[in-house]
Motif scaffolding. Structure first.
Motif, PDB file in Angstrom:
ATOM      1  N   HIS A   1      32.622  65.474 116.530  1.00  0.00           N
ATOM      2  CA  HIS A   1      32.308  66.172 115.277  1.00  0.00           C
ATOM      3  C   HIS A   1      30.904  66.768 115.327  1.00  0.00           C
ATOM      4  O   HIS A   1      30.694  67.943 115.018  1.00  0.00           O
ATOM      5  CB  HIS A   1      32.320  65.182 114.097  1.00  0.00           C
TER       6      HIS A   1
ATOM      7  N   CYS B   1      39.411  66.500 108.385  1.00  0.00           N
ATOM      8  CA  CYS B   1      39.795  65.583 109.464  1.00  0.00           C
ATOM      9  C   CYS B   1      40.421  64.331 108.868  1.00  0.00           C
ATOM     10  O   CYS B   1      39.947  63.809 107.869  1.00  0.00           O
ATOM     11  CB  CYS B   1      38.582  65.211 110.303  1.00  0.00           C
TER      12      CYS B   1
ATOM     13  N   HIS C   1      35.159  60.157 118.616  1.00  0.00           N
ATOM     14  CA  HIS C   1      35.622  61.159 117.666  1.00  0.00           C
ATOM     15  C   HIS C   1      34.450  61.730 116.859  1.00  0.00           C
ATOM     16  O   HIS C   1      34.325  62.940 116.678  1.00  0.00           O
ATOM     17  CB  HIS C   1      36.646  60.484 116.752  1.00  0.00           C
TER      18      HIS C   1
ATOM     19  N   HIS D   1      36.059  57.380 111.278  1.00  0.00           N
ATOM     20  CA  HIS D   1      34.677  57.690 111.680  1.00  0.00           C
ATOM     21  C   HIS D   1      33.768  56.547 111.264  1.00  0.00           C
ATOM     22  O   HIS D   1      34.000  55.931 110.220  1.00  0.00           O
ATOM     23  CB  HIS D   1      34.179  58.955 110.981  1.00  0.00           C
TER      24      HIS D   1
HETATM   25 ZN   LIG Z   1      37.183  63.314 112.450  1.00  0.00          ZN
END
Ligand SMILES: [Zn+2]
Length: 408
Positions: free
Chosen positions: A100, A204, A96, A208
């Protein structure tokens, strides 16, 4: 009461204690949870609540629902231990966050807007729209490789990844966002690097890692046109390493087969292809000469039969058999002489129990097959001058020849 989302407070929390608030069939609601629910393009965490497997986690109206493998023995008020599958979570975080950074770089370098993102089993994709900058018409492979390098430079710089939460849109919009906000309140903004010079800054709700270095690696596989945009196929983290492993093993095994290293493997394969092409050509020429020789032999036999002036010559059924050729080649042997066949010429293809029939028209080959092949379990067809009949076994083919000898 909303579920307390511990994964928002500490993304590295792998387990927690919680109290069961409610249980409906196989869905459990807890007062707090470490389980991230599906959202923001990221799949949910899996794991266990006590000894029960959690098969799905989703959020609705601020409440996180945990689907259990079966309606379990959980009771409201009970204290439970929640434990997530950390390997799956970290894999999700690496991929993920890699997405980004790559999307942020595409925005910075090409003004490209990420219009879609998919995390598949084999690879991830982002769909980049170039509508922002009319001077950039496409993402070429060279541009993609440059973006890949910049993305990895951000990873190697180990830039911090921070999440800021805002109550209102106005507050969030003060940040240098790469994409317009789609929600008005309770907004999470993820930034990679310093705000002043962020590699990415976007709303988002996913999970992360705390630094870009933990993404490890981003590798782009290909870029293609997609619905007026450009779809970039790529992978990140451990999966990118495993892909490198697999491709390295493949190159090494090809290298062994071709006695070559990565530097001369392509040349060796090209040389092998050229050799194979030459062998194919040679084989074609040889086949043609064998076909011509066999046609000539049959022509000679027909000639001899005619010269013998045998009154029964017009009743002769000539039979030839070739076990080393395919049916198509045998057709090329028979066709040039069929107009000289006074009765019937039969060529047996013993490789596939097929019989080819040729005639100058005095016997209707197609009708002969149509009317009689099925008697011997065969099938086939054709026209008056040539036909073919296919049989399940050799004995049936021989029986068919005996049969048409009696008919013709
Ligand atoms: Zn994210």
């Amino acid at each position: 009461m909303n579920t307390i989302k511990l994964y928002q407070q500490d993304v590295y929390l792998k387990e927690c204690e919680a109290q069961v608030i409610s249980v409906d069939e196989d869905l459990a609601v807890l007062d707090q949870t470490v389980f991230f629910p599906t959202g923001g393009g990221q799949t949910c965490d899996l794991g266990r609540i006590n000894d029960l497997n959690v098969t799905e986690v989703f959020e609705k109206d601020g409440i996180v629902y945990h689907r259990l493998e079966q309606p379990g023995p959980l009771r409201p008020g009970q204290r439970v231990l929640c434990r997530i599958d950390w390997e799956r979570r970290f894999d999700n975080m690496q991929r993920h966050c890699g997405e980004h950074i790559l999307s942020g770089i595409c925005y910075r370098e090409f003004g490209g807007i990420n219009r879609g993102f998919h995390m598949g089993q084999e690879y991830m994709t982002v769909d980049i729209s170039l509508e922002e900058d009319p001077s950039i018409k496409e993402i070429t492979w060279e541009m993609a490789k440059q973006a890949e390098l910049y993305t990895n430079e951000v990873i190697w710089s180990n830039a911090p990844v921070t999440v800021r939460r805002f109550k209102t849109r106005e507050e969030a919009e003060k940040l240098p966002l790469r994409k317009a906000l789609a929600i008005d309140e309770e907004i999470s903004i993820v930034c990679v690097g310093d705000i002043e010079n962020a590699a990415d800054c976007v709303a988002c709700c996913g999970t992360h890692p705390s630094t870009a270095g933990q993404v490890g690696l981003v590798k782009i596989y290909k870029v293609e046109h997609y619905k007026g945009m450009f779809r970039i196929y790529f992978e990140a983290g451990k999966r990118a390493l495993l892909d490198y492993d697999a491709k390295h093993d493949l190159i090494a095994s090809l290298g062994n087969r071709f006695s070559a290293g990565p530097e001369d493997l392509a040349d060796k394969i090209r040389a092998r292809e050229e050799k194979s092409k030459a062998v194919k050509n040679e084989l074609h020429l040889l086949r043609q000469s064998v076909i011509a020789a066999r046609t000539a032999d049959i022509r000679k036999d027909l000639e001899a039969l005619r010269k013998a002036d045998d009154p029964k010559r017009s009743e002769a059924v000539l039979v030839y058999e070739f076990g080393d050729m395919k049916t198509d080649d045998l057709l090329n042997i028979g066709r040039p002489v069929m107009k000289d066949v006074e009765k019937l010429l039969l060529i047996i293809s013993s490789q596939d129990n097929t019989l080819l029939l040729f005639s100058n028209g005095t016997v209707d080959c197609g009708k002969l097959v149509k009317d009689n092949a099925s008697v011997c379990n065969g099938k086939g067809g054709g026209n008056a001058a040539s036909a073919r009949a296919i049989f399940p076994k050799r004995a049936s083919l021989d029986a068919f020849i005996d049969l048409i000898r009696t008919i013709c």
